[in-house]
Design an enzyme around this catalytic site. Structure first.
Site, PDB file in Angstrom:
ATOM      1  N   ASP A 169      16.146 -38.079  -0.722  1.00 12.56           N
ATOM      2  CA  ASP A 169      14.639 -38.159  -0.528  1.00 12.56           C
ATOM      3  C   ASP A 169      13.862 -38.210  -2.111  1.00 12.56           C
ATOM      4  O   ASP A 169      13.074 -37.478  -2.499  1.00 12.56           O
ATOM      5  CB  ASP A 169      14.120 -36.839  -0.058  1.00 12.56           C
ATOM      6  N   PHE A 170      14.440 -39.244  -2.547  1.00 16.96           N
ATOM      7  CA  PHE A 170      14.142 -39.549  -4.005  1.00 16.96           C
ATOM      8  C   PHE A 170      12.860 -40.155  -4.332  1.00 16.96           C
ATOM      9  O   PHE A 170      12.699 -41.542  -4.496  1.00 16.96           O
ATOM     10  CB  PHE A 170      15.060 -40.456  -4.599  1.00 16.96           C
TER      11      PHE A 170
END
Length: 268
Positions: A169-170
């Site tokens: 979930d960068f």
């Protein structure tokens, strides 16, 4: 007495806040505070213990239906707080700023019903990069500040990927800027590591997923082509002609996937 499959870590401050007459695991799973998020058998809350503010993520078991759904989609399900616990410990050894874990616990052998929690000290005062950069397109920031932040994010990404970690979930909303130090905008914390994966070596497809997430989430803040090249240089630690020349197809994949994410998002 610990139950089967139970593992608990408490720092000394938290130990002093808990009753000795009840299991620490039960007390922390029963904590209630200001709710922030509830989804997929997981609740995130802000709580006060001993006058100090913490965030706690409590996992109550995802169920077999969710596990099989993820596996059928070729995704490894998140079963509890262990991913975040391990990722934070690993990143601390690499010098990446992350929340301080005050307590962690896991109980149960059945993966569908396993319970766990992770209690982290609140980071304050902070502002997410998403919020901090949202007006850059209309009101460009100081050039030195923008360069400093681009290079800092790139170096954090490099540390993750070179050490077998991918975030999943960068996005820039998961970078928190320490606003207590106005002259040191390089103090960035990385958060929301509950889906992080750790291996000996990060597969390229997961690196592309992370980097395309960064590209997508920074798409509307006015970054130039030169800014993107600056990121590539900082991420690879190479001169641009080397970084681009040897990995041109890789960076094209990152951009293509990032643009697809952006298109999907704007069409919702």
């Amino acid at each position: 007495m610990k139950k089967l499959g139970e593992n608990v870590y408490l720092d000394n401050t938290i130990k002093r806040q808990l009753s000795a007459s009840r299991p620490a695991f039960d007390q922390l799973m029963a904590l209630r505070g200001e709710p922030f998020r509830a989804q997929d058998g997981r609740v995130t809350q802000r709580v006060l213990l001993g006058g100090k503010s913490y965030f706690i993520k409590q996992h109550f078991g995802v169920g077999w239906k969710e596990i099989f759904k993820n596996l059928l989609q070729f995704r490894w399900p998140v079963l509890g707080a262990k991913n975040e616990w391990l990722a934070i410990r690993k990143l601390q050894t690499l010098g990446v700023k992350v929340p301080v874990v005050a307590a962690y616990g896991q109980r149960g052998l059945n993966p569908a019903r396993r319970q766990s929690f992770i209690l982290m000290e609140e980071l304050a005062p902070v502002e997410s990069l998403e919020s901090f950069c949202k007006d850059w397109l209309r009101s460009p920031p100081d050039v030195r500040l923008k360069r400093e932040l681009i290079e800092k994010v790139a170096r954090i990404a490099r540390e993750l990927h070179r050490n077998g970690i991918n975030h999943r979930d960068f996005y820039i909303c998961h970078f928190l800027l320490d606003t207590a130090h106005e002259r040191d905008h390089s103090r960035l914390f990385l958060i929301d590591l509950h889906r992080a994966q750790i291996r000996r070596q990060t597969p390229e497809r997961w690196i592309i997923k992370d980097l395309s997430g960064l590209y997508f989430s920074s798409r509307d803040i006015g970054l130039t082509q030169r800014d993107l090249y600056r990121f590539i240089k900082a991420y690879t630690g190479q001169a641009l002609h080397e970084a681009w020349g040897s990995k041109k197809l890789f960076w094209q994949k990152v951009r293509t996937r990032g643009e697809q994410l952006y298109s999907d998002h704007t069409q919702r």
